[in-house]
Design a protein around this motif. Structure first.
Motif, PDB file in Angstrom:
ATOM      1  N   ASP A  35      51.139  31.824 141.566  1.00  0.00           N
ATOM      2  CA  ASP A  35      49.884  31.402 140.957  1.00  0.00           C
ATOM      3  C   ASP A  35      48.783  32.343 141.426  1.00  0.00           C
ATOM      4  N   ARG A  37      45.888  32.643 140.605  1.00  0.00           N
ATOM      5  CA  ARG A  37      44.535  32.071 140.737  1.00  0.00           C
ATOM      6  C   ARG A  37      44.203  31.725 142.184  1.00  0.00           C
ATOM      7  N   GLN A  38      45.236  31.733 143.022  1.00  0.00           N
ATOM      8  CA  GLN A  38      44.990  31.424 144.431  1.00  0.00           C
ATOM      9  C   GLN A  38      44.614  32.654 145.250  1.00  0.00           C
ATOM     10  N   LEU A 281      50.937  34.473 148.798  1.00  0.00           N
ATOM     11  CA  LEU A 281      50.504  33.171 149.304  1.00  0.00           C
ATOM     12  C   LEU A 281      51.001  32.950 150.730  1.00  0.00           C
TER      13      LEU A 281
END
Lengths: 312, 322
Positions: A35, A37-38, A281
């Motif tokens: 993701d 967007r993180q 992440l």
């Protein structure tokens, strides 16, 4: 609560992590793996005025603890980028930095001027350091006089966007090119691009890359990149209050923290994405854990906090 | 470009080594167990395998010295040589549900550091898989016969294709070419000899399982037809044994072999799909490494397509061989 946010020349990032240019396409490629967007920001593949097909294959070869690439700035060109790729980048809801390359100053300026009108774009990363295209930037990137000139011209056309100058490590002293970029108005520096390198097939006595030479990336270059970030930070950027986006072989949160201690504000991950996009992440979370263990609540106390040994 | 169904999902998966068996002098069959939630796969697709066992804990692998024995001996430069950074792409050779687990078959040839590491994997170890990736071989309702032409390390996807065609009720013939009998990564049926004249028979167990007759060729004549596999196929076609209408030829293998198959098929009016191979870093369309020249409606008449996401399967008419 650990706050990983950073201020990159006025652009607020939720965390320092970004995608290194050329390793993440235009964002949708990794859609099902991580993701994005993180992240703190997204840095695009190089954009040139006109589309480029790039170099013939083989374009990539693995070497010990690294890889060589000679993609040759293959990209869709400015027009298709604005029409087809920008809407996808808008979906990320992240600050986007667009890497810009060219063969003449006018080429660079045309792209930079167009990007000044694009809302989702918050910065331009000036690629003056691609080692794989004869006329593509590196000729600007190793000469401080030319860096100063192109940076100044680019800065005039940036409009709302910040100007990040991506420095080449293929110089005798990277602090000299860093100072030239800062003197000409660079809002931030990113370093390092890949190291010019070669790998040879001993059976055929020919280079393994069709382009003969390529850019070395991956864990092999990490310690050199850490040194260069340290040098640029202490010899140029700290005094000028110009933030550094560090890149070069980050695979693990420790690699990232080394860069932060050496003076980096932003961190870009490249080659490691090819192995596992989700490492972004894991690295972000590893940095947060590190801060927690060190008793810090934000990145400020550790950025540039390296203490040099004084013995000897 | 060959269209395939959109991918439902893909990702990074931990896979348990179920077995790792040597098939011939250079090839290994690696059977990997994943959860039954592994995304749907099709013949022609590939996975990116991290060529090292996954270390459970985060961080670098720590060699335990302990009190039990001497410290590890780092005397050999091969230790450094064996470190592998990037994943390696492998076509799926099959997929099976066994005991509540999904088993993915990979047949690989030891050619370098990555595949040497894979060959050393032992049962019970875990490796990281990324995928499934790429498009797939296709056929349609009018397809009456499929001809599967695999050369050496290009044979594995043909095994998976044979299974899928069998499930779809499509008859198939297989052509398996290798340089020499000791490099055939397939098992022969002792009761059914491979024809020297290039006649198809149920000589290869992996194809016979799906009712597919096989012609084997070797460059040195040590098994089956002597010569190129493309020539064995065209001998058969030129005898009028196969007609172009309703037939699709699928091919995967060394580029020179695929080119011979593709050009010969197109010249004879046969539909042909080729599964291209390139060195690649990511397999996801990001690194732009794995390009091949394809026809395009632009002033140049060609473009670079990505083997990982535009392929690996292309209509042979699209490819501009170099």
């Amino acid at each position: 609560m650990i706050d990983l946010s950073v201020d990159l020349a006025g652009v607020k990032l939720a965390n320092p992590l970004m995608t290194a240019s050329g390793t993440c396409g235009y964002a949708q490629e990794y859609g099902s793996y991580v993701d994005l967007r993180q992240l703190g920001a997204f840095i695009t593949k190089s954009i040139t005025v006109r589309p480029r097909l790039g170099n013939p294959p083989g374009r990539v070869v693995e070497t010990r603890a690294g890889m060589l690439n000679a993609i040759g700035l293959a990209n869709v060109g400015l027009e298709a980028f604005l029409k087809e790729k920008v809407p996808l980048l808008e979906d990320l809801a992240l600050p986007v930095f667009v890497n810009v390359a060219g063969t003449t100053i006018e080429d660079y300026l045309a792209v930079i001027e167009a990007l000044a009108e694009v809302k989702v774009v918050r910065g331009v990363e000036l690629n003056v350091s691609c080692p794989n295209v004869k006329e593509g930037g590196i000729t600007f990137g190793v000469d401080p006089v030319q860096i100063e000139h192109i940076t100044r011209r680019a800065k005039e056309r940036c409009g709302k966007n910040i100007l990040i100058v991506k420095l080449s490590p293929n110089v005798a002293d990277i602090a000299i090119t860093a100072r030239a970029a800062i003197a000409a108005g660079a809002d931030a520096l990113s370093l390092v691009n890949t190291f010019t390198a070669m790998a040879i097939d001993v059976e055929t006595a020919r280079p393994l890359l069709a382009n003969n030479t390529g850019g070395l990336s991956g864990p092999a270059i990490h310690p050199i990149a850490v040194y260069m970030v340290h040098r640029v930070y202490t010899q140029a950027a700290r005094a000028a209050k110009v933030p550094i986006i560090a890149m070069g072989g980050i695979q693990h949160w420790r690699d990232a923290v080394e860069f932060l201690l050496a003076g980096a504000t932003g961190l870009a991950i490249g080659t490691a994405l090819f192995v596992d996009p989700a490492c972004l992440l894991a690295i972000r979370d590893g940095i947060a854990d590190y801060l927690r263990r060190q008793g810090h609540e934000s990145l400020d106390p550790i950025i540039g906090s390296l203490t040099l040994n004084t013995a000897s | 470009m060959v269209k395939s169904e959109p991918q439902p999902s893909r990702g990074v998966f931990a896979a348990r080594v179920r077995s790792n068996r040597r098939l011939c002098d250079e090839h290994y069959l690696l059977r990997l167990e994943v959860g039954t939630d592994f995304p749907l796969t099709q013949a022609g697709q590939f996975v990116q395998v991290q060529c090292a066992p996954v270390n459970g804990a985060e961080g670098p692998i720590v060699h335990e010295w302990g009190e039990k024995g001497p410290p590890p001996q780092f005397q050999s430069p091969e230790l450094v040589e064996s470190q592998v950074l990037l994943r390696r792409p492998f076509s799926l050779a099959g997929r099976e549900e066994i005991g509540g687990r999904t088993v993915l078959d990979i047949i690989h040839r030891v050619v370098g550091r990555g595949s040497a590491r894979l060959a050393a994997l032992a049962e019970g170890q875990t490796v990281s898989l990324l995928g499934p990736l790429g498009n797939a071989f296709t056929w349609d309702a009018d397809t009456k016969l499929a001809v599967l032409v695999g050369g050496g390390v290009g044979l594995p996807p043909m095994l998976y294709l044979a299974e899928r065609l069998h499930q779809a009720g499509k008859p198939a013939l297989a052509y398996a070419g290798v340089t020499s009998a000791n490099l055939l990564p397939l098992s022969l049926d002792a009761a059914v000899p491979a024809s020297k004249a290039g006649w198809p028979s149920l000589c290869v167990r992996e194809f016979a399982r799906w009712g597919v007759q096989t012609t084997i060729s070797t460059d040195d004549g040590s098994l089956g037809y002597t010569g190129r596999i493309s020539q064995a196929l065209f001998d058969w076609i030129d005898q009028g044994r196969i007609v172009a209408a309703g037939t699709i030829v699928y091919t995967c293998g060394p580029e020179r072999m695929m080119r011979a198959v593709a050009e010969g098929c197109l010249a004879r009016g046969f539909a042909c799909q080729v599964a291209m191979e390139r060195k690649m870093a990511c397999g996801m369309g990001a690194c732009q490494s794995c390009v091949c020249k394809t026809r395009a409606q632009n002033p140049l008449g060609w473009q670079y397509s990505l083997v990982c996401t535009d392929g690996t399967v292309f209509d042979a008419r699209q490819i501009l061989w170099e």
